[in-house]
Design an enzyme around this catalytic site. Structure first.
Site, PDB file in Angstrom:
ATOM      1  N   SER A   1       3.132   5.183   9.193  1.00 10.01           N
ATOM      2  CA  SER A   1       2.294   3.976   9.189  1.00 10.01           C
ATOM      3  C   SER A   1       2.786   2.891  10.121  1.00 10.01           C
ATOM      4  CB  SER A   1       2.200   3.422   7.766  1.00 10.01           C
ATOM      5  OG  SER A   1       3.479   3.030   7.303  1.00 10.01           O
TER       6      SER A   1
ATOM      7  N   LYS B   1       1.313  -3.436   0.706  1.00 11.35           N
ATOM      8  CA  LYS B   1       1.659  -3.944   2.031  1.00 11.35           C
ATOM      9  C   LYS B   1       1.063  -5.322   2.275  1.00 11.35           C
ATOM     10  CE  LYS B   1       2.237   0.625   4.132  1.00 11.35           C
ATOM     11  NZ  LYS B   1       1.751   1.590   5.146  1.00 11.35           N
TER      12      LYS B   1
END
Length: 806
Positions: A684, A727
């Site tokens: 990611s 996140k």
């Protein structure tokens, strides 16, 4: 007993006095005493300084008095000599004294720093009375009888008593072995008449002798009864041997009770046939044989296991929802699943119990949630810990052919539950292992399969047992430890770590009230501000659950409890961010924060750790070299591959980015993750590393208010990632106001709390070119690419973007 003559007794002696609690010292009796009170220590010191080393010992009227007055002390005591003094490590003093003479207090001369008293001694009485001599002889003979009955008195004492001719010394010596109370001993000390003292001791000896004789009779009777029981045992064994030879049977009552219990038990037809068959076999056996014991244990298990007993009442949906909300905060999906099950159960007569698997990090409430499910469904709760289990027989049981065979854990659980529809928690199902004894996870395939667990066959019972009505709740920390065939049978519900807002709410509603109650605090004693609670979560804990947070709350409550004890029940402690460090110490953790200014070659990436989202620094430096790509900072394999993919993308877009076509041969590129103690891994961070590379090569700063997450392909496409909620929360916590996410993750935006969505601009992108447009500082980029418009034109837009500015 030694007395001074009349001439000496006319002048009272002045002696330091030592008050004693629950102790009476008699003449001619040595005794060790522990002295700790200041006045007592001072009196001992004064006695040691005197030439005679004499001290007056008097008992207190009440042992509860720590600092007695003269009125609290008996008037009659004993003049003693201090023989030895020993100072103990705890500050007290141990002394050895020997009583010499009786005396009475005439006057108290001082009481500070210690008592000083004037005492006078009684006159010596004549011992020539024939009655007194006869009493002495009677007491000695009675004491000899007492010694024969009481083994606690040493025989040497009898010799000493027989050698005494002085009646006073005889009376004082016989006080020690007799069980007189403190008040009775003082009364004897105050009795100056020798005949009266000896008469009192004679009566006490007779009472003790009578008591010892009764005690001896009781012991003899118990001994006879024990011998009789042993005799009966041997006779019974002989009778059994005779009955065995004659073919007679015994133990009819046990068999009748077992038969009655089987008749009253509601058993399936197959089980009843097997039980009756085993009962008939048992009736033909010798009940003392090992085989009969095995059969009897088997029948006992059949009687004790529930076969048809069910919960009588199912709670309403409103009551179940109230219980679940009371016990746990959030966890909407699992709560809805339980309520759906109860709704269906109320509409159909018979349904199979669900088989749930709660997967999540430690401390998020998986085990406690299973208990709440049992409460909400009004069912018994049974827990089975499967961590470290490696024997298949623990699940299926042992066959009866083995010595010490027993059913498996599931049958034990049903026995403890007492009903066929309990909530069974299979804890740590991902921690099982296998060896030469079998694989327990394979045995669970039948247990956790709704199509098969109606006929679960335990090796010990060797009967089909219906587990379909039980509700199974499994817990695991990760799916990797659960075999795929077993996963296929489970309804997996993933429990992610709590967000900061959820942790704060849990602390307010559950943790703080519980710890205040456990530590004896009232609601008024402690207040915890919201900023202080948030700082505790961020700087003192790093976890996905709330266990460590509860420990920190407990630490604060203990410190407040200490202050309440010191300062009173009305003490109030306000915990704020200013005094939090004083209570909990230096914060062990530091959260990631945004930079104040735009930086070249520095990008804020986002990652998911076991305790939530993390804001990461990604740094890139471009230096002259031979085209090496250097990766440091404990990077995993996926991150290294993402870095190579990002570099390949830059090489394909070198012309559009105004880069030297041979930059990868003339410069070394160093990618570093500072402070990466977790050894972060995953794809990611691809677009973040690509952005940092472009910034370092073009010297265009990256916006400090922007963070990003997304996987990059060789053609620059931005691929979806996981953990978007954690996140974005980490970015918000670090002061980031813009977050770039993959376009395919737009569907996950709803999971982000609305409060965070209002403060963070979430920008969805599908191509790396769009990422650069959003991430690079436009003013500095315009200086290189000509203008803002030409910079935008130089980078193709890719597919249509989706921007969520809610």
């Amino acid at each position: 007993m030694f007395f001074r003559d009349k001439a000496e007794s006319e002048t009272p002696a002045q002696l330091p006095m030592l008050p004693m609690r629950d102790v009476v010292v008699f003449p001619d009796s040595p005794m060790s005493l522990i002295v700790g009170r200041p006045r007592s220590v001072s009196a001992v010191a004064a006695a040691r300084k005197s030439p005679t080393r004499e001290i007056f010992l008097a008992a207190q009227r009440s042992g509860d008095q720590v600092n007695p007055n003269a009125e609290d002390i008996y008037q009659v005591g004993t003049i003693a000599v201090v023989e030895e003094v020993l100072n103990l490590p705890n500050g007290s003093t141990k002394i050895l004294v020997e009583g010499r003479r009786r005396a009475r207090i005439v006057a108290v001369l001082q009481d500070d720093p210690h008592f000083v008293v004037e005492v006078e001694e009684p006159e010596l009485a004549s011992h020539a009375d024939p009655d007194l001599q006869a009493l002495v002889r009677t007491v000695k003979s009675t004491f000899e009888r007492y010694v024969k009955l009481n083994r606690a008195v040493p025989p040497e004492m009898l010799l000493s008593v027989n050698a005494l001719e002085d009646p006073d010394r005889l009376a004082d010596m016989l006080v020690a072995p007799l069980q007189f109370k403190t008040a009775e001993r003082q009364e004897l000390l105050e009795t100056f008449d020798t005949s009266a003292r000896l008469d009192r001791i004679y009566k006490a000896l007779l009472a003790e002798i009578e008591f010892l004789q009764v005690e001896k009779k009781l012991k003899s009777r118990v001994k006879r009864e024990r011998e009789s029981s042993q005799r009966e045992f041997w006779l019974n064994e002989q009778m059994k041997a005779i009955q065995k030879e004659l073919g007679d049977k015994e133990g009819r009552s046990d068999l009748e009770e077992l038969a009655s219990a089987l008749a009253e038990k509601d058993l399936p037809d197959e089980v009843r046939d097997r039980a009756e068959k085993e009962l008939r076999k048992l009736a033909q056996m010798n009940l003392m044989s090992a085989e009969a014991t095995v059969v009897r244990n088997y029948l006992d298990w059949i009687v004790q296991i529930p076969w048809s007993e069910e919960s009588e009442e199912t709670p309403s949906l409103e009551e179940a929802a109230r219980i679940l909300d009371k016990d746990h905060f959030g966890l909407r999906r699992i709560k809805e699943r339980i309520l759906e099950y109860l709704a269906v159960a109320s509409l159909v007569e018979k349904m199979r119990g669900p088989i749930l698997c709660l997967v999540g990090p430690p401390g998020v409430g998986k085990t406690s949630l299973a208990r709440s499910i049992a409460r909400a469904t009004n069912r018994p709760f049974v827990k089975l810990s499967l961590g470290g289990l490696r024997d298949e027989a623990e699940i299926r049981g042992h066959r009866r052919t083995y010595i010490g065979a027993m059913p498996g854990k599931l049958v034990h659980a049903m026995k403890r539950a007492g009903q066929v529809d309990p909530v069974i928690l299979l804890d740590e199902i991902d921690k099982m292992s296998s060896d030469f004894r079998g694989d327990p996870s394979a045995a669970l395939l039948e247990v956790l399969d709704p199509e098969q667990n109606t006929q679960f066959n335990d090796h010990y019972l060797d009967l089909d047992y219906d587990l379909s009505k039980a509700m199974f709740v499994c817990t695991a920390n990760a799916l990797q430890g659960i075999p795929l065939p077993l996963q296929d049978r489970l309804e997996i519900i993933e429990l992610s770590g709590y967000t900061e807002l959820e942790k704060a709410a849990i602390a307010r509603r559950y943790l703080l009230p519980r710890q205040m109650e456990l530590n004896g605090l009232e609601e008024r004693n402690l207040t915890l501000s919201d900023p202080a609670l948030l700082r505790m979560i961020r700087s003192y804990t790093r976890e996905s659950g709330v266990r460590k947070l509860e420990q920190e709350v407990a630490r604060i409550c203990r410190k407040v409890a200490r202050r309440v004890v010191h300062h009173g029940a009305d003490t109030v402690v306000h915990v704020t961010t200013t005094n939090l460090d004083k209570l909990l110490g230096v914060p062990p953790f530091k959260i990631g924060e945004r930079d104040l200014e735009d930086q070249v070659g520095t990008v804020k990436g986002l990652a998911v750790s076991p305790w939530g989202g993390e804001l990461l620094n990604i740094e890139v430096a471009a230096v002259k070299g031979k085209g090496k790509l250097i990766l440091t900072g404990r990077l995993g394999d996926w991150l290294k591959e993402s870095a190579n993919a990002a570099l390949t993308y830059l090489r394909t877009r070198a012309e559009a980015l105004h880069l030297d076509p041979d930059f990868y041969e003339t410069q070394d590129l160093h990618i570093h993750y500072p402070g990466n103690a977790l050894k972060t891994d995953g794809p990611s961070a691809g677009i973040a590393m690509a952005t940092a590379l472009v910034s370092a090569l073009t010297q265009i700063p990256v916006r400090a208010d922007t963070a990003m997450t997304g996987e990059i392909s060789l053609r620059g496409r931005v691929l979806p990632i996981g953990g978007l909620k954690e996140k974005v929360l980490a970015a918000h916590r670090g002061g980031i106001v813009r977050v770039l996410i993959p376009e395919d993750n737009v569907k996950d935006i709803e999971e982000i709390p609305e409060r965070v969505r209002k403060k963070v601009e979430i920008i969805a992108v599908s191509h790396m070119d769009r990422v650069l447009k959003e991430a690079l500082a436009p003013d500095q980029a315009a200086e290189i690419f000509g203008s803002k418009q030409s910079f935008a034109d130089a980078l193709p837009t890719g597919s249509e973007e989706i921007r969520d500015r809610s």
